[in-house]
Write a protein that holds these residues in place. Structure first.
Motif, PDB file in Angstrom:
ATOM      1  N   GLU A  16       0.828  -1.211   0.000  1.00 38.23           N
ATOM      2  CA  GLU A  16       0.000   0.000   0.000  1.00 38.23           C
ATOM      3  C   GLU A  16       0.864   1.263   0.000  1.00 38.23           C
ATOM      4  OE1 GLU A  16      -3.887  -1.762   2.438  1.00 38.23           O
ATOM      5  OE2 GLU A  16      -2.378  -0.561   3.477  1.00 38.23           O
ATOM      6  N   ASN A  17       2.048   1.176   0.597  1.00 40.99           N
ATOM      7  CA  ASN A  17       2.956   2.318   0.643  1.00 40.99           C
ATOM      8  C   ASN A  17       3.955   2.339  -0.512  1.00 40.99           C
ATOM      9  OD1 ASN A  17       2.810   4.068   3.356  1.00 40.99           O
ATOM     10  ND2 ASN A  17       2.184   1.962   3.825  1.00 40.99           N
ATOM     11  N   ASP A  18       3.806   1.385  -1.433  1.00 44.65           N
ATOM     12  CA  ASP A  18       4.615   1.317  -2.648  1.00 44.65           C
ATOM     13  C   ASP A  18       6.122   1.310  -2.342  1.00 44.65           C
ATOM     14  OD1 ASP A  18       4.888   1.092  -5.408  1.00 44.65           O
ATOM     15  OD2 ASP A  18       5.156   3.257  -5.666  1.00 44.65           O
ATOM     16  N   ILE A  19       6.506   0.525  -1.337  1.00 48.56           N
ATOM     17  CA  ILE A  19       7.923   0.386  -0.996  1.00 48.56           C
ATOM     18  C   ILE A  19       8.461  -0.856  -1.690  1.00 48.56           C
ATOM     19  CG2 ILE A  19       9.586   0.029   0.872  1.00 48.56           C
ATOM     20  CD1 ILE A  19       7.628   1.480   2.731  1.00 48.56           C
ATOM     21  N   ARG A  20       9.428  -0.655  -2.582  1.00 50.82           N
ATOM     22  CA  ARG A  20       9.937  -1.774  -3.369  1.00 50.82           C
ATOM     23  C   ARG A  20      11.455  -1.937  -3.293  1.00 50.82           C
ATOM     24  NH1 ARG A  20       6.940  -0.359  -8.914  1.00 50.82           N
ATOM     25  NH2 ARG A  20       7.243   1.745  -8.085  1.00 50.82           N
ATOM     26  N   LYS A  21      12.142  -0.966  -2.728  1.00 48.27           N
ATOM     27  CA  LYS A  21      13.601  -1.062  -2.604  1.00 48.27           C
ATOM     28  C   LYS A  21      14.075  -0.049  -1.565  1.00 48.27           C
ATOM     29  CE  LYS A  21      14.554   2.186  -6.402  1.00 48.27           C
ATOM     30  NZ  LYS A  21      15.315   2.398  -7.643  1.00 48.27           N
ATOM     31  N   THR A  22      15.383  -0.055  -1.294  1.00 48.59           N
ATOM     32  CA  THR A  22      16.025   0.882  -0.369  1.00 48.59           C
ATOM     33  C   THR A  22      15.338   0.899   0.991  1.00 48.59           C
ATOM     34  OG1 THR A  22      16.185   2.269  -2.362  1.00 48.59           O
ATOM     35  CG2 THR A  22      17.242   3.110  -0.356  1.00 48.59           C
ATOM     36  N   ALA A  23      15.014  -0.290   1.479  1.00 45.05           N
ATOM     37  CA  ALA A  23      14.329  -0.382   2.771  1.00 45.05           C
ATOM     38  C   ALA A  23      14.862  -1.571   3.561  1.00 45.05           C
ATOM     39  CB  ALA A  23      12.823  -0.524   2.570  1.00 45.05           C
ATOM     40  N   LEU A  24      14.831  -1.434   4.862  1.00 46.42           N
ATOM     41  CA  LEU A  24      15.232  -2.498   5.775  1.00 46.42           C
ATOM     42  C   LEU A  24      14.009  -3.118   6.423  1.00 46.42           C
ATOM     43  CD1 LEU A  24      18.325  -1.109   7.710  1.00 46.42           C
ATOM     44  CD2 LEU A  24      18.183  -3.355   6.645  1.00 46.42           C
ATOM     45  N   ILE A  25      14.064  -4.424   6.627  1.00 44.23           N
ATOM     46  CA  ILE A  25      13.013  -5.131   7.355  1.00 44.23           C
ATOM     47  C   ILE A  25      13.560  -5.476   8.736  1.00 44.23           C
ATOM     48  CG2 ILE A  25      11.522  -7.159   7.398  1.00 44.23           C
ATOM     49  CD1 ILE A  25      12.027  -7.351   4.310  1.00 44.23           C
ATOM     50  N   LEU A  26      12.908  -5.008   9.775  1.00 44.22           N
ATOM     51  CA  LEU A  26      13.306  -5.312  11.147  1.00 44.22           C
ATOM     52  C   LEU A  26      12.210  -6.149  11.789  1.00 44.22           C
ATOM     53  CD1 LEU A  26      14.547  -1.774  12.297  1.00 44.22           C
ATOM     54  CD2 LEU A  26      15.782  -3.516  11.007  1.00 44.22           C
ATOM     55  N   VAL A  27      12.603  -7.246  12.421  1.00 44.12           N
ATOM     56  CA  VAL A  27      11.605  -8.146  12.998  1.00 44.12           C
ATOM     57  C   VAL A  27      12.080  -8.688  14.334  1.00 44.12           C
ATOM     58  CG1 VAL A  27      12.518 -10.134  11.722  1.00 44.12           C
ATOM     59  CG2 VAL A  27      10.163 -10.194  12.545  1.00 44.12           C
ATOM     60  N   GLY A  28      11.145  -8.860  15.267  1.00 45.05           N
ATOM     61  CA  GLY A  28      11.477  -9.429  16.567  1.00 45.05           C
ATOM     62  C   GLY A  28      10.712  -8.770  17.698  1.00 45.05           C
ATOM     63  N   GLN A  29      10.741  -9.405  18.856  1.00 45.05           N
ATOM     64  CA  GLN A  29      10.005  -8.880  20.003  1.00 45.05           C
ATOM     65  C   GLN A  29      10.622  -7.609  20.580  1.00 45.05           C
ATOM     66  OE1 GLN A  29       7.101  -9.658  20.970  1.00 45.05           O
ATOM     67  NE2 GLN A  29       6.834 -11.447  19.641  1.00 45.05           N
ATOM     68  N   PHE A  30      11.823  -7.235  20.136  1.00 42.28           N
ATOM     69  CA  PHE A  30      12.385  -5.955  20.565  1.00 42.28           C
ATOM     70  C   PHE A  30      11.506  -4.789  20.111  1.00 42.28           C
ATOM     71  CE2 PHE A  30      13.949  -6.174  16.259  1.00 42.28           C
ATOM     72  CZ  PHE A  30      14.109  -4.857  15.846  1.00 42.28           C
ATOM     73  N   LEU A  31      10.672  -5.031  19.120  1.00 43.95           N
ATOM     74  CA  LEU A  31       9.750  -4.004  18.623  1.00 43.95           C
ATOM     75  C   LEU A  31       8.429  -3.992  19.397  1.00 43.95           C
ATOM     76  CD1 LEU A  31      10.258  -4.590  14.798  1.00 43.95           C
ATOM     77  CD2 LEU A  31      10.983  -2.552  16.063  1.00 43.95           C
TER      78      LEU A  31
END
Length: 251
Positions: free
Chosen positions: A216-231
Motif C-alpha cells: 500500500e505504501n509502494d515500498i519496493r527497494k532501499t528499505a530495511l526489514i526489522l523483525v522481533g520482540q524488541f519491537l
C-alpha cells in the motif's frame, strides 16, 4: 610511496551522519568515487571545488580500479565513498584484492550503517534484557545467492532481533519464511524506507499484515526489514542503572 585509497562509510543517508574523520577525508579529496545509487548526493556538497567526482553506479570494477590507480599515481587523494558502513554488503573485498595486485595501500573509515539508522528512526534498541540479546543481520537470496546454512528460516529459529537487507521487494516471501522458521504471525515487524533521509518512511505491523501495508505504501527497494520482540511492548530494565546492582563504578 603512493597515496592510499581512503574507503569512507557515508552513513545511512542524512548528510550530517558521516563521521568527522570521514567528512575531513571527503572535504580534502581530489578524486571521489561514490555509490550513486545509494549514497545521498548531498554529501558531495562537502567536496572542495575542482574535485573530480565519479558515480560508480555507472562503472564496473575494472573502471573503478582504473580511476583509483590513476589518482594515486598522480599523487592525488582518492576517496571511495560507500553507503552506510562498507563492512555490510559493501563489496569492499573485491576492490581491496585488486589494489593488492597493484601494490596500492588503503585505509578504512567506518560509517553509520543503515540498520543503526533504522533503529534510531524507530527509537528502539535491538537488545532488550531478557527479550533479545543478539542481532542477526542478513538478506534473502536473489540474483546473489546466500549460503544454504544461512537461510532466513534457519535464523528465524532463534526468534531474536533481525535486520534484513536487500529483500523488501519480496516481502511476502520473507514473511512466509520467517514464519516457517519459527516466528509467530503476531510477531512485530517494521519496514524502514530510506532511514534518516528527508523522505524516510516507516511502516509498522505484524507478520500477519506487513506485506499488505508495504504494498500500500509502494515500498519496493532501499528499505530495511526489522523483525522481533524488541519491537513489541514487553521490556525489562537493565541491571546497569538498578540502584541495588553494584559494579566497579557504583558500590
Amino acid at each position: 610511496m603512493l597515496n592510499k585509497i581512503h574507503f569512507v562509510g557515508a552513513g545511512p543517508g542524512d548528510k550530517e551522519l558521516i563521521t568527522l574523520k570521514g567528512y575531513k577525508l571527503l572535504s580534502n579529496a581530489d578524486v571521489v568515487i561514490y555509490a550513486g545509487s545509494l549514497v545521498n548526493p548531498e554529501l558531495l556538497e562537502y567536496c572542495k571545488e575542482g574535485c573530480e567526482i565519479h558515480n560508480s553506479a555507472h562503472m564496473d570494477l575494472h573502471q573503478i580500479i582504473e580511476v583509483m590507480e590513476k589518482g594515486v599515481r598522480e599523487g592525488k587523494s582518492v576517496v571511495r565513498l560507500q553507503t552506510g558502513d562498507f563492512s555490510i554488503y559493501g563489496s569492499i573485498r573485491e576492490q581491496v584484492e585488486e589494489l593488492f595486485k597493484l601494490d596500492i595501500d588503503y585505509d578504512c573509515t567506518p560509517g553509520v550503517s543503515s540498520f543503526l539508522g533504522a533503529a534510531s528512526a524507530l527509537g528502539v534498541e535491538y537488545t532488550v534484557p531478557e527479550i533479545s540479546q543478539s542481532v542477526v543481520i542478513t538478506r534473502m537470496e536473489g540474483r546473489t545467492p546466500v549460503p544454504e546454512k544461512e537461510s532466513i528460516e534457519s535464523f528465524a529459529k532463534h526468534q531474536t532481533s533481525m535486520a534484513i537487507f536487500l529483500s523488501v521487494q519480496d516481502i511476502e516471501k520473507v514473511v512466509e519464511r520467517l514464519h516457517e522458521g519459527g516466528y509467530p504471525m503476531d510477531t512485530p515487524i517494521a519496514v524502514v524506507y530510506k532511514a534518516t533521509w528527508s523522505d524516510e518512511k516507516i511502516v509498522k505491523g505484524t507478520l500477519q499484515d506487513i506485506a499488505k501495508k508495504v504494498k500500500e505504501n509502494d515500498i519496493r527497494k532501499t528499505a530495511l526489514i526489522l523483525v522481533g520482540q524488541f519491537l513489541g511492548k514487553e521490556y525489562n530494565n537493565s541491571k546497569l542503572y538498578d540502584k541495588d546492582f553494584k559494579h566497579e563504578y557504583r558500590q
